[in-house]
Each structure stands twice: as structure tokens, then as C-alpha cells.
Design a protein around this motif. Structure first.
Motif, PDB file in Angstrom:
ATOM      1  N   PRO A  59       0.993  -1.331   0.013  1.00 29.85           N
ATOM      2  CA  PRO A  59       0.032   0.026   0.125  1.00 29.85           C
ATOM      3  C   PRO A  59       0.989   1.185  -0.157  1.00 29.85           C
ATOM      4  N   THR A  60       0.246   2.198  -0.863  1.00 34.42           N
ATOM      5  CA  THR A  60       1.117   3.512  -0.909  1.00 34.42           C
ATOM      6  C   THR A  60       0.270   4.795  -0.983  1.00 34.42           C
ATOM      7  N   LEU A  61       0.541   5.943  -0.336  1.00 37.90           N
ATOM      8  CA  LEU A  61      -0.290   7.095  -0.607  1.00 37.90           C
ATOM      9  C   LEU A  61       0.446   8.338  -1.193  1.00 37.90           C
ATOM     10  N   CYS A  62       1.730   8.466  -0.427  1.00 40.46           N
ATOM     11  CA  CYS A  62       2.537   9.714  -0.799  1.00 40.46           C
ATOM     12  C   CYS A  62       3.233   9.238  -2.131  1.00 40.46           C
ATOM     13  N   TRP A  63       3.592   8.215  -2.366  1.00 38.89           N
ATOM     14  CA  TRP A  63       4.320   7.731  -3.374  1.00 38.89           C
ATOM     15  C   TRP A  63       3.763   7.836  -4.733  1.00 38.89           C
ATOM     16  N   LEU A  64       4.325   8.565  -5.655  1.00 41.91           N
ATOM     17  CA  LEU A  64       3.673   8.269  -7.167  1.00 41.91           C
ATOM     18  C   LEU A  64       4.664   7.896  -8.300  1.00 41.91           C
ATOM     19  N   VAL A  94       9.466  10.572  -0.912  1.00 43.25           N
ATOM     20  CA  VAL A  94       9.841  11.307   0.308  1.00 43.25           C
ATOM     21  C   VAL A  94       9.572  10.476   1.733  1.00 43.25           C
ATOM     22  N   GLY A  95       8.798   9.257   1.145  1.00 48.66           N
ATOM     23  CA  GLY A  95       8.589   8.783   2.513  1.00 48.66           C
ATOM     24  C   GLY A  95       7.603   9.234   3.729  1.00 48.66           C
ATOM     25  N   ALA A  96       6.466  10.001   3.236  1.00 49.46           N
ATOM     26  CA  ALA A  96       5.838  10.857   4.122  1.00 49.46           C
ATOM     27  C   ALA A  96       4.648  10.280   4.622  1.00 49.46           C
ATOM     28  N   CYS A  97       3.823   9.253   4.137  1.00 49.48           N
ATOM     29  CA  CYS A  97       2.858   8.726   4.762  1.00 49.48           C
ATOM     30  C   CYS A  97       2.899   7.512   5.564  1.00 49.48           C
ATOM     31  N   ARG A  98       3.884   6.809   5.302  1.00 46.07           N
ATOM     32  CA  ARG A  98       4.250   5.153   6.218  1.00 46.07           C
ATOM     33  C   ARG A  98       3.207   4.313   5.885  1.00 46.07           C
ATOM     34  N   LEU A  99       2.717   4.403   4.735  1.00 44.64           N
ATOM     35  CA  LEU A  99       1.531   3.413   4.312  1.00 44.64           C
ATOM     36  C   LEU A  99       2.393   2.067   3.701  1.00 44.64           C
ATOM     37  N   CYS A 100       3.607   2.349   3.433  1.00 47.29           N
ATOM     38  CA  CYS A 100       4.378   1.378   2.615  1.00 47.29           C
ATOM     39  C   CYS A 100       5.538   0.520   3.560  1.00 47.29           C
ATOM     40  N   ILE A 101       5.552   1.015   4.879  1.00 45.30           N
ATOM     41  CA  ILE A 101       6.404   0.199   5.697  1.00 45.30           C
ATOM     42  C   ILE A 101       6.508  -1.497   5.328  1.00 45.30           C
ATOM     43  N   LEU A 146      10.708  -0.163   7.811  1.00 48.92           N
ATOM     44  CA  LEU A 146      11.109   0.919   6.953  1.00 48.92           C
ATOM     45  C   LEU A 146      10.213   0.973   5.814  1.00 48.92           C
ATOM     46  N   PRO A 147      10.103   2.334   5.452  1.00 47.55           N
ATOM     47  CA  PRO A 147       9.037   2.650   4.258  1.00 47.55           C
ATOM     48  C   PRO A 147       9.791   2.166   2.997  1.00 47.55           C
ATOM     49  N   ALA A 148       9.036   1.272   2.234  1.00 48.74           N
ATOM     50  CA  ALA A 148       9.893   0.531   0.947  1.00 48.74           C
ATOM     51  C   ALA A 148       9.851   1.608  -0.142  1.00 48.74           C
ATOM     52  N   CYS A 149       8.988   2.680  -0.040  1.00 45.74           N
ATOM     53  CA  CYS A 149       9.347   3.630  -1.212  1.00 45.74           C
ATOM     54  C   CYS A 149      10.694   4.348  -1.349  1.00 45.74           C
ATOM     55  N   THR A 150      11.261   4.367   0.004  1.00 44.84           N
ATOM     56  CA  THR A 150      12.642   5.353  -0.098  1.00 44.84           C
ATOM     57  C   THR A 150      13.606   4.463   0.530  1.00 44.84           C
TER      58      THR A 150
HETATM   59  S1  FES Z   1       4.290   5.347   0.138  1.00 42.17           S
HETATM   60 FE1  FES Z   1       4.236   6.971   1.591  1.00 42.17          FE
HETATM   61  S2  FES Z   1       5.835   6.571   2.746  1.00 42.17           S
HETATM   62 FE2  FES Z   1       6.053   5.126   1.184  1.00 42.17          FE
END
Ligand code: FES
Ligand code: SF4
Ligand code: SF4
Ligand code: SF4
Lengths: 176, 236
Positions: free
Chosen positions: B34-39, B45-52, B62-66
Motif C-alpha cells: 500500500p502507498t499514498l504519498c508515492w507516485l 519522500v516517505g511521508a505517509c508510512r503506508l508502505c512500511i 522501513l518505508p519501502a518507497c525510500t
Molecule cells: S508511500 Fe508514503 S511512505 Fe512510502
């Protein structure tokens, strides 16, 4: 088979959740056979009964009266269900929460009125500072979000509850 | 050529190369995180922490997106623990601002609302903050409603990286943080804004919308931004 003692309550909501409850077509007949509706806008009882199996609450907790009601409900109900976004999140009734109640009432009943200006004081319960979700006041056993929750979701919830099971809503419902 | 590495995702070996993030590798392998801030197409930037995710031998999530992949890494993308913390992260987003989906322009087209359904969030366990927040109506075509903003900063990044205008930034600190225009002026007075609407299209919620849309009418097209970014060669 022993019938489930069911109460429904309408706090700060638009009655849409009760409408949705009545909108489940023939399922309601099957459920009606299994429950005794002991309190709510659909029946005559004036006092909230002493012992209730399931109480379904529509609406946010918004006034002193709502507050007393939910406390009584919690004490006397085995299971409390918050039905709809107003009961679950405060939703639209909560849109007043940034304005102090006195200012809000004056804006509507004094500044906004052409006739009979004046904040009503008699026969109406005092507003709480903010309209809040039911679970910010008492423990809620089951949340059914939606504005209103679809009739099928309510039908599913009630069908499970009369069978003595706690429904697993997971992704069957959504906010809004 | 970037160096090849091998990592394990949920027990399966996958080939990756240095410089890729866990999210990129997982997505390439058809795994959903799951991701929200990633596009896709703008920086992460790892802002939402949904992708932990859980990484073996690392004591925190750890956030997967960063998080870049490292050779021999073993990643878990689904677990009870992750589900628990992802739900909490999402519930915070709801509790921090004022979301009334039923009367929102983005109702039924909102990534935040859809994520709640996907993660099975049916209520928020924390008291709502009910903050008093402004709505900026000064732009001739668009609206910024801070009540619906989740501070994902997609708008900030797309405007700076894809449009090259850098109209948006984050001002304030902690719970008082707000998306600000230029040096905190009304959007309608922005000197750089080209009226391109990219920020509106990537905003996952009803915070940025076009004027003239009623409840449920605002449908976003962030895929167009991803395609545009890809044609230009990806994130800056
Ligand atoms: S998608 Fe938001 S922190 Fe990774
Ligand atoms: S932005 Fe999304 S989650 Fe927030 S009120 Fe609008 S539809 Fe609901
Ligand atoms: S409309 Fe375009 S230029 Fe203006 S703020 Fe949004 S992304 Fe930036
Ligand atoms: S306005 Fe939209 S895109 Fe920008 S930070 Fe808020 S939610 Fe994200």
C-alpha cells in the motif's frame, strides 16, 4: 428460539441510516421474525429498557441529551453498534466543531433570522462544545461506516448478529 | 550498468539492481504494497508510512518507497504487525484533519478513502482533532482545501519536478504543518503558477480540486502525470 432484544436510537443524524435499515427488502421480514424491537423511532416505548441485546446508534453525540442517552444505552446494552458515518466519525454534524456553540446559535437564530429572533433556550437540550463519534464517549462494539451504510451491509450485520455472530465487515463498507 | 543484487521478498528470490527501492522491486515482481504519498514518475519522500515493510535484522519498520535494496536483504511485505501499523498510520491521517467523505468533491474517487476500505479501517481509534483550517479559493480555476490534505507532498513534488514552477512548499511544523503557496500567500497571487493543474491531478484526496465540481464529481488522472514524467526520463 429466544428473540434478540433490539433497540435503535437516532441522535445527531439525518435519519438516513434508519431509512437504509428499512430499505433491505424482504430480508427485513426474516430479521423481524428474530428480533423484538424494544426501543427506537420505529416503536412507541418512551423509556430505554433495562436489558437490551443489541443497540444500533445513528448519529453523532452532539447535545447533553445525546450524552446521557449513550451512557444509559451502554449500561443497558450487551452490544453497541455505531451505524453510519455520523456515529462513527461525527461526519456532517461535526462540521460545526470549529465554531463555539454560542456563536453558532447566535449566527443562526439571531443574525440569520428575520422573525422570532433569539436563541431557543427552553425545551431543547444544550449543545456540547463539539459533536463527537459515539466511541469518544462510550465503548462501541461494532462500527458500520457509510453515509448511509448500504442496506445490504446493514442486512448482513443484522443477520450475523441475530445468529449470535459478530460480523466481519473488513472491506465490505467504506466511509462516505 | 548498476550492479546486480539479489534479495528475498516474502521468501521469494528476486533479481534487482543497486539503486532500486524495495517498492520498485516489489512492484516489478507484481507484489502489492500500500502507498499514498508515492507516485510513479516523481521523487519519493516517505511521508505517509503506508508502505512500511519488515527487513530481517533491522529492528524497525522501513518505508519501502525510500529504502534502497541491498544484496541479501530479506523483506516481508504482509504481516499482522505491518497491517496493524499501516492501519494506525492511516487512522492518524483521518484524525488529524476534517474528512467528511459524504460531502467531499472526491467521494468515491479518493485514494485515502479507498485505502481505508482496502485496509479494513472502519473507525478511527484516536480522538479527532477537528482543527480549524482555511480553504483557499483565490485561484481562478482551482481550490485548496486544507481540511482534506494529508501532507503527502505530491503537489509540491509534481509542481517542482515536472512542471518546474515550484509553487508549493510545506510551512509550519508538526500538526501545524500546512501546504503553502510561494512564501505563504494566496494561490491566486502566485507568481509562478502556470495554471497547469498538475498538482490537482496528482492530489490523492479532495484537498486540491477544480472549481465547479460538486460532491463526488472530482475524478483525478494521475496516470497522465506518470506517463508525462516517463517521457521526460523519470524523476529528477
Ligand atoms: S508511500 Fe508514503 S511512505 Fe512510502
Ligand atoms: S478527501 Fe477522501 S477521505 Fe477525505 S473527505 Fe474527501 S473522500 Fe473522504
Ligand atoms: S497549477 Fe501547475 S504551476 Fe500551478 S501550482 Fe499547480 S502544478 Fe504548480
Ligand atoms: S494538497 Fe493534496 S497533493 Fe498536496 S499535500 Fe495535500 S493531499 Fe497531498
Amino acid at each position: 428460539m429466544k428473540k434478540v432484544r433490539l433497540a435503535t436510537v437516532w441522535l445527531d443524524g439525518c435519519s438516513g441510516c434508519h431509512m437504509s435499515l428499512l430499505d433491505m427488502d424482504e430480508t427485513i421480514l426474516a430479521i423481524a421474525k428474530r428480533v423484538d424491537v424494544v426501543y427506537g423511532p420505529l416503536v412507541d416505548a418512551q423509556e430505554f429498557p433495562k436489558l437490551v441485546d443489541v443497540t444500533i446508534i445513528e448519529g453523532a453525540v452532539s447535545s447533553q441529551d445525546d450524552l446521557e442517552k449513550v451512557r444509559t444505552i451502554r449500561q443497558r446494552s450487551k452490544l453497541v453498534v455505531a451505524l453510519g458515518d455520523c456515529a462513527v466519525t461525527a461526519n456532517v454534524p461535526g462540521m460545526r466543531n470549529q465554531i463555539p456553540p454560542r456563536k453558532l446559535l447566535e449566527r443562526i437564530y439571531v443574525e440569520g433570522a428575520d422573525q422570532c429572533r433569539g436563541v431557543p433556550a427552553e425545551g431543547v437540550p444544550a449543545l456540547l462544545r463539539q459533536a463527537v463519534p459515539v466511541q469518544e464517549v462510550v465503548k462501541v462494539d461494532l462500527h458500520v461506516p457509510g453515509c448511509p451504510p448500504p442496506a445490504q451491509a446493514i442486512a448482513y450485520v443484522l443477520t450475523e448478529l441475530v445468529e449470535g455472530r459478530i460480523p466481519d465487515l473488513k472491506s465490505k463498507v467504506k466511509f462516505g | 550498468m548498476p550492479e546486480k543484487v539479489s534479495i528475498r521478498i516474502d521468501g521469494e528470490y528476486v533479481a534487482a539492481h543497486e539503486g532500486q527501492t524495495i517498492l520498485e522491486v516489489a512492484r516489478a515482481g507484481g507484489k502489492y504494497i500500500p502507498t499514498l504519498c508515492w507516485l510513479e514518475g516523481i521523487s519519493s519522500v516517505g511521508a505517509c508510512r503506508l508502505c512500511i515493510v519488515e527487513v530481517s535484522g533491522v529492528g524497525r519498520l522501513l518505508p519501502a518507497c525510500t529504502t534502497p535494496v541491498q544484496d541479501g536483504m530479506s523483506v516481508t511485505t504482509q504481516s499482522e504487525k505491518l497491517q496493524h501499523y499501516r492501519r494506525i498510520a492511516l487512522e492518524f491521517l483521518f484524525a488529524e484533519r476534517n474528512h467528511q467523505c459524504a460531502v467531499c468533491v472526491s467521494n468515491n474517487h479518493c485514494e485515502l478513502q479507498a485505502m481505508a476500505q482496502r485496509l479494513g479501517v472502519t473507525s478511527v481509534r484516536y480522538p479527532y482533532a477537528f482543527p480549524k483550517l482555511p480553504v483557499d479559493l483565490s485561484h481562478p480555476r482551482y481550490v485548496l482545501d486544507h481540511n482534506r490534505c494529508i501532507l503527502c507532498t505530491r503537489c509540491v513534488r509534481v509542481c517542482a519536478e515536472v512542471e518546474g514552477a515550484h509553487v508549493w512548499d510545506v510551512g509550519g511544523r508538526g500538526t501545524r504543518s500546512l501546504i503553502v503557496c510561494d512564501m505563504n500567500r494566496p494561490w491566486g497571487d502566485a507568481v509562478n503558477c502556470t495554471n497547469c493543474g498538475k498538482c490537482v491531478q496528482v492530489c490523492p484526496t479532495g484537498a486540491l480540486a477544480e472549481k465547479g465540481f460538486a460532491v463526488e464529481e472530482m475524478v483525478k488522472h494521475d496516470r497522465n502525470i506518470t506517463r508525462l514524467a516517463a517521457r521526460r526520463g523519470g524523476p529528477a
